[in-house]
Design a protein around this motif. Structure first.
Motif, PDB file in Angstrom:
ATOM      1  N   GLU A   1       0.834  -1.206   0.000  1.00 15.68           N
ATOM      2  CA  GLU A   1       0.000   0.000   0.000  1.00 15.68           C
ATOM      3  C   GLU A   1       0.868   1.254   0.000  1.00 15.68           C
ATOM      4  OE1 GLU A   1      -2.275  -2.085   3.336  1.00 15.68           O
ATOM      5  OE2 GLU A   1      -3.349  -0.209   3.047  1.00 15.68           O
TER       6      GLU A   1
ATOM      7  N   ARG B   1       0.535  10.871 -19.343  1.00 14.39           N
ATOM      8  CA  ARG B   1       0.461   9.699 -18.488  1.00 14.39           C
ATOM      9  C   ARG B   1       0.733   8.412 -19.280  1.00 14.39           C
ATOM     10  NH1 ARG B   1      -4.793  10.221 -15.791  1.00 14.39           N
ATOM     11  NH2 ARG B   1      -3.786  11.211 -14.033  1.00 14.39           N
TER      12      ARG B   1
ATOM     13  N   ILE C   1      -5.461  -4.723  -3.299  1.00 17.27           N
ATOM     14  CA  ILE C   1      -4.269  -3.892  -3.493  1.00 17.27           C
ATOM     15  C   ILE C   1      -3.118  -4.333  -2.589  1.00 17.27           C
ATOM     16  CG2 ILE C   1      -3.363  -1.531  -3.232  1.00 17.27           C
ATOM     17  CD1 ILE C   1      -6.169  -0.559  -4.243  1.00 17.27           C
TER      18      ILE C   1
ATOM     19  N   LYS D   1       3.072  -4.259  -9.233  1.00 13.49           N
ATOM     20  CA  LYS D   1       1.630  -4.213  -8.965  1.00 13.49           C
ATOM     21  C   LYS D   1       1.157  -2.764  -8.807  1.00 13.49           C
ATOM     22  CE  LYS D   1      -1.913  -6.321  -6.023  1.00 13.49           C
ATOM     23  NZ  LYS D   1      -2.226  -7.506  -5.190  1.00 13.49           N
TER      24      LYS D   1
ATOM     25  N   ILE E   1      -6.418   7.637  -8.132  1.00 14.87           N
ATOM     26  CA  ILE E   1      -5.413   6.588  -7.907  1.00 14.87           C
ATOM     27  C   ILE E   1      -5.144   5.811  -9.189  1.00 14.87           C
ATOM     28  CG2 ILE E   1      -5.037   4.369  -6.713  1.00 14.87           C
ATOM     29  CD1 ILE E   1      -6.690   5.742  -4.343  1.00 14.87           C
ATOM     30  N   THR E   2      -6.219   5.435  -9.879  1.00 23.49           N
ATOM     31  CA  THR E   2      -6.059   4.575 -11.061  1.00 23.49           C
ATOM     32  C   THR E   2      -5.702   5.370 -12.304  1.00 23.49           C
ATOM     33  OG1 THR E   2      -8.417   4.668 -11.533  1.00 23.49           O
ATOM     34  CG2 THR E   2      -7.660   2.849 -10.156  1.00 23.49           C
ATOM     35  N   GLY E   3      -5.682   6.703 -12.206  1.00 26.62           N
ATOM     36  CA  GLY E   3      -5.223   7.519 -13.321  1.00 26.62           C
ATOM     37  C   GLY E   3      -6.239   7.660 -14.447  1.00 26.62           C
TER      38      GLY E   3
ATOM     39  N   VAL F   1       1.404   6.966  -6.724  1.00 23.56           N
ATOM     40  CA  VAL F   1       0.362   7.925  -7.116  1.00 23.56           C
ATOM     41  C   VAL F   1       0.883   9.353  -6.927  1.00 23.56           C
ATOM     42  CG1 VAL F   1      -1.912   8.855  -6.513  1.00 23.56           C
ATOM     43  CG2 VAL F   1      -1.576   6.377  -6.628  1.00 23.56           C
TER      44      VAL F   1
ATOM     45  N   VAL G   1      -9.731  -0.672 -10.849  1.00 24.21           N
ATOM     46  CA  VAL G   1      -8.571  -1.218 -11.574  1.00 24.21           C
ATOM     47  C   VAL G   1      -9.011  -2.378 -12.466  1.00 24.21           C
ATOM     48  CG1 VAL G   1      -6.387  -2.476 -11.304  1.00 24.21           C
ATOM     49  CG2 VAL G   1      -6.884  -0.517  -9.829  1.00 24.21           C
TER      50      VAL G   1
ATOM     51  N   LEU H   1      -3.996  12.981  -3.199  1.00 21.40           N
ATOM     52  CA  LEU H   1      -4.996  12.073  -2.623  1.00 21.40           C
ATOM     53  C   LEU H   1      -6.152  12.750  -1.891  1.00 21.40           C
ATOM     54  CD1 LEU H   1      -2.398   9.491  -1.348  1.00 21.40           C
ATOM     55  CD2 LEU H   1      -4.164   9.011  -3.041  1.00 21.40           C
TER      56      LEU H   1
ATOM     57  N   ARG I   1     -11.126  -1.064 -15.403  1.00 22.07           N
ATOM     58  CA  ARG I   1     -10.277  -0.372 -16.374  1.00 22.07           C
ATOM     59  C   ARG I   1      -9.526  -1.383 -17.236  1.00 22.07           C
ATOM     60  NH1 ARG I   1      -5.192   1.907 -13.595  1.00 22.07           N
ATOM     61  NH2 ARG I   1      -4.711  -0.286 -13.982  1.00 22.07           N
TER      62      ARG I   1
ATOM     63  N   ALA J   1      -6.264  -8.453 -13.356  1.00 20.38           N
ATOM     64  CA  ALA J   1      -5.785  -7.077 -13.199  1.00 20.38           C
ATOM     65  C   ALA J   1      -4.717  -6.953 -12.120  1.00 20.38           C
ATOM     66  CB  ALA J   1      -6.959  -6.158 -12.867  1.00 20.38           C
ATOM     67  N   LEU J   2      -4.673  -7.901 -11.184  1.00 16.12           N
ATOM     68  CA  LEU J   2      -3.879  -7.671  -9.968  1.00 16.12           C
ATOM     69  C   LEU J   2      -2.836  -8.728  -9.650  1.00 16.12           C
ATOM     70  CD1 LEU J   2      -6.863  -6.359  -7.866  1.00 16.12           C
ATOM     71  CD2 LEU J   2      -4.830  -5.031  -8.442  1.00 16.12           C
TER      72      LEU J   2
ATOM     73  N   MET K   1       0.643  -1.376 -12.107  1.00 16.24           N
ATOM     74  CA  MET K   1      -0.609  -1.867 -12.684  1.00 16.24           C
ATOM     75  C   MET K   1      -1.796  -1.084 -12.114  1.00 16.24           C
ATOM     76  SD  MET K   1       0.557  -5.874 -12.418  1.00 16.24           S
ATOM     77  CE  MET K   1      -1.030  -6.672 -12.632  1.00 16.24           C
ATOM     78  N   ILE K   2      -1.759  -0.831 -10.807  1.00 15.31           N
ATOM     79  CA  ILE K   2      -2.858  -0.116 -10.159  1.00 15.31           C
ATOM     80  C   ILE K   2      -2.928   1.330 -10.640  1.00 15.31           C
ATOM     81  CG2 ILE K   2      -3.612   0.799  -7.909  1.00 15.31           C
ATOM     82  CD1 ILE K   2      -2.375  -1.920  -6.762  1.00 15.31           C
ATOM     83  N   THR K   3      -1.777   1.982 -10.693  1.00 13.45           N
ATOM     84  CA  THR K   3      -1.779   3.409 -11.016  1.00 13.45           C
ATOM     85  C   THR K   3      -1.834   3.653 -12.522  1.00 13.45           C
ATOM     86  OG1 THR K   3       0.634   3.479 -10.981  1.00 13.45           O
ATOM     87  CG2 THR K   3      -0.498   4.008  -8.925  1.00 13.45           C
ATOM     88  N   GLY K   4      -1.765   2.594 -13.314  1.00 11.10           N
ATOM     89  CA  GLY K   4      -1.949   2.737 -14.760  1.00 11.10           C
ATOM     90  C   GLY K   4      -0.733   3.298 -15.478  1.00 11.10           C
TER      91      GLY K   4
ATOM     92  N   ARG L   1       3.602  10.140  -9.537  1.00 12.88           N
ATOM     93  CA  ARG L   1       3.004  10.310 -10.861  1.00 12.88           C
ATOM     94  C   ARG L   1       2.364  11.691 -10.987  1.00 12.88           C
ATOM     95  NH1 ARG L   1      -2.347   7.135 -11.266  1.00 12.88           N
ATOM     96  NH2 ARG L   1      -2.872   9.072 -10.203  1.00 12.88           N
TER      97      ARG L   1
END
Lengths: 498, 498
Positions: free
Chosen positions: A150, A184, B363, A201, B205-207, A157, B157, A338, B160, B337-338, A204-207, A160
């Motif tokens: 986490e 991005r 996550i 990971k 978070i996920t952009g 995030v 996520v 955030l 997406r 995705a994860l 992947m989460i934040t794209g 970025r």
């Protein structure tokens, strides 16, 4: 259940727990149940009527305990430890009782304030540069997350958005939103090939894209400044934009530590502040707590040149899972990425700007009162007690490595001992065996040892070598246990190579 | 601290906790400390030497308790509750004692298996369509997250990546990666203007971009299919691609529930499977647990047309924070995705495909044993006990609304009662006051009530109206308390409008 019944049930549960800990070695360290074991033992539906506590408590012993792997056993040597202590358990008891969602200061001021204070204590105890103190000159500070993964997703995030904000600062409104969305698509997060999968990971989460910087046996699997330079230049040549890198203090496979000096120097040259600065996060999930010992504090000397740092109190510092402490050099980086505000959350204290609302420092909205267990652990052991705890395990790692060396006919050290972790492989008789054959033998031995049930170790593959990790860092492990672990390994090695 | 000392300390802590709960009403519901209070009371540095438990325990009472806001007080009416129960506390005790990182099945099979079983129990108890059962025809299932915000970020996520994967299925390798990165820049996540900020934060978070679908007083602040249609068509006309929408069962401000029927119909027309399908998540963080009562189960009738659903056991279902249960119709959407795999995590069980590794459904990497407290709560209360718990609070909400109506000279109901929540405003004497003046008066009254310290309520702004929320859903609240809350409000209203 009224409070009198609870008191009785709780005391009886405490007795169960004390008995469990006092006899932890009686359990086979890894559970030997088969997949699906529990479904056969429990009803298909929730009960319509409430059941008595005694029935529930009996089921814990008869149905749950057989399905546990005993992480506190001195014979648990796998992955990294997830350590437990009595003071931390007391912390969890109070924390659970004082339950609340604690998403802002007024939700329970003590939750926020104790967290800031104990994280400042830790920053000082770990000799982090002053920029990581809440009272430091760069307005940094610490926050407790659940896990390192986490923490890494969160700083990625922030990294970025900081990068995108700085790159599009000349625009505004929808024009900026469009420019950000397009840029991005070019972003790349980096980590070494030896860094934990949490960084991939998080990407992947934040794209964003992820690339691994290769590491080599000749550098002891460290990421170096030159390795990072090559990767950055290659990516930029393709029109991609590296914006973030995870460096590691104590990698998962071998506990190696990246070369912070050369990494900082290369980044100051290739990505200085204001010109596409690359965020550097130090992931010290396991080994970071060793900074409490003076002999490791030189490792933190360069951290003022980086952006964030995390270590897990729940791995090697006697604080029951979960508890990962994250420090940043400038807290506004997190808040800007955030923070969202709802009308329902309005309150005078938040409006005043005098208080910290930690929900803006993390992914989840609500938060538990995790600082209580950290406070209890630090106060119960004191700095000296925590140093002794780390040094004991480092010493046990050295003892194990000496034992391995004493049987160089059977074993070879692949890496370590580092931070109590030694990584070994089986030595095959006659040097003619191919790497593949050697790997197959080490794997066979590893599986035999785990199946034997006396000890539990995890394996890994480093530089193409299948290897076994021995990490004696659980609270109750002593030298006598390490000697027994070694006997088990010798016996298995002799059988495997016979 | 040895096990004998722990037993004593734990019993003494249990006594503290029982005393705290038995006398919860003696505490002023909101802490009245000033920002920075705790730093003045604690040392600047961690202690060098360990301290005795008695000193630490005393400090909990003298320094921490004054800084708590008492979420279990029957006078806590703010936000939504974060409820506690004795069985859940016992669950936390065992969970803490059996601590481990539990990131895969072999880490402790019971952790994974009990979670799957109790989530199937809950899916049945909530009358979710069978597609949300782990044993259902679409290979769905449930997982326990910490908070609703994590659940929403996680499904976003998955949504997406599912959308991007389907849209670029004809490509592969770096070509696909480039196409995905470019398409990602056009993605928009949606939620109604009344949905929790967690959806906007998840988009950050996920952009991806976020847009709020407007809601109106005439529709009771529900998102409707037509509102959603307008937004989708507008976005598509601009070249943007909506891929995800949060619908809400029980919004934060007013506990309204979106119009699931018309939303499902519009999406089946505008975004059918295979043609830019839009993922629909149902966020029922607070009110979802009411599905345990037959009279609310019609609300779940359309969920087989959606993709995922979450509700928080820790809000209104007696399970101490944190515990948000998330159900998906097809678990592979999360895993694809994860999932990332490290060599060190290799084990025969995971390789066999027979077990669930829940780390790929979330996550964080590691996980706590949260299902234990859920199991204890369900078994201690039984379905009937949990239904009675919900119905008690719904009834108290109705009682409060009747009281408000009885003093229509002082108050006006802005919305509710719904799921125990009633939202009110002050009625100004003489109808001539502007909305702004009315709002200022209601705000003044709200601040006076909270400052009085007898009860604690949160405010909100709905349709431009500043309003006060009354949500009597804590475990110990009874009708006598609700009558007292109303007396406090009447007194304040009379003073404010005098």
């Amino acid at each position: 259940m009224d409070s009198k019944q609870f008191r009785e049930a709780a005391i009886s549960s405490i007795d169960d727990i004390v008995k469990y800990y006092d006899n932890i070695e009686d359990h086979k360290v890894v559970s030997s149940v088969e997949p699906g074991y529990l479904r056969k033992l429990l009803p298909d539906h929730a009960p319509e009527d409430g059941e008595a506590w005694a029935e529930i408590q009996n089921d814990v012993q008869s149905k749950i305990v057989p399905g546990l792997t005993h992480w506190q056993s001195p014979n648990f040597l796998a992955w990294f430890p997830s350590s437990s202590s009595y003071p931390a358990m007391l912390g969890e008891m109070y924390s659970t009782a004082f339950t609340g969602a604690a998403f802002n200061w007024i939700c329970s001021p003590a939750v926020t304030e104790l967290e800031t204070i104990v994280l400042d204590w830790l920053a000082k105890a770990f000799a982090l540069p002053e920029c990581y103190l809440s009272t430091g000159s760069t307005h940094g500070g610490g926050v407790i997350h659940g896990t390192a993964s986490e923490a890494i997703a969160t700083v990625m995030v922030a990294a970025r958005d900081k990068y995108l904000r700085e790159a599009t600062a000349h625009l505004s409104g929808e024009e900026q939103e469009d420019a950000i969305a397009l840029k991005r698509s070019k972003l790349v997060a980096l980590g070494s090939a030896a860094t934990h999968s949490a960084t991939k990971k998080a990407a992947m989460i934040t794209g964003v894209r992820f690339r691994a910087v290769p590491v080599h046996a000749k550098d002891e699997y460290k990421m170096t400044g030159e390795g990072l330079r090559t990767m950055i230049e290659e990516l930029r040549a393709k029109g991609l934009e590296p914006f973030y890198v995870t460096t590691t203090l104590g990698t998962t496979d071998t506990c190696s530590t990246d070369d912070f000096d050369s990494i900082a120097a290369v980044l100051e040259e290739l990505a200085p502040p204001g010109k596409g600065e690359i965020w550097v996060h130090v992931d010290a999930a396991y080994a970071g707590v060793a900074l409490i010992c003076l002999e490791y504090q030189h490792l933190a000397a360069q951290f003022h040149r980086f952006h964030s740092f995390n270590t897990n109190m729940h791995k090697w510092m006697l604080t029951n899972f979960d508890c990962s402490v994250l420090f940043v050099r400038q807290r506004s980086w997190l808040v800007e990425a955030l923070s969202v505000t709802l009308a329902i959350l309005r309150n005078d204290y938040t409006d005043s700007g005098l208080v910290t609302d930690y929900r803006d420092w993390q992914i989840p909205f609500g938060r538990r009162f995790r600082s209580l267990k950290v406070w209890f652990v630090i106060r119960s052991y004191g700095i000296k007690g925590l140093q002794a705890h780390i040094r004991k395990h480092v010493g046990l790692g050295e003892t194990f490595a000496e034992l391995v060396k004493s049987r160089s006919d059977l074993f070879e050290i692949v890496s370590g001992p580092r931070f109590a972790l030694t990584v070994i492989k089986l030595k095959t008789k006659g040097a003619a065996a191919t790497l593949e054959e050697q790997n197959a033998l080490t794997q066979k031995m590893h599986e035999a040892v785990n199946a034997g049930g006396k000890i539990f170790l995890s394996s890994t593959v480093v530089g193409g070598i299948f290897a076994i990790r021995h990490c004696p860092a659980t609270p109750f492990v002593e030298e006598q246990h390490v000697r027994k672990h070694f006997e088990v390994l010798v016996e298995a090695a002799e059988k495997t190579t016979a």
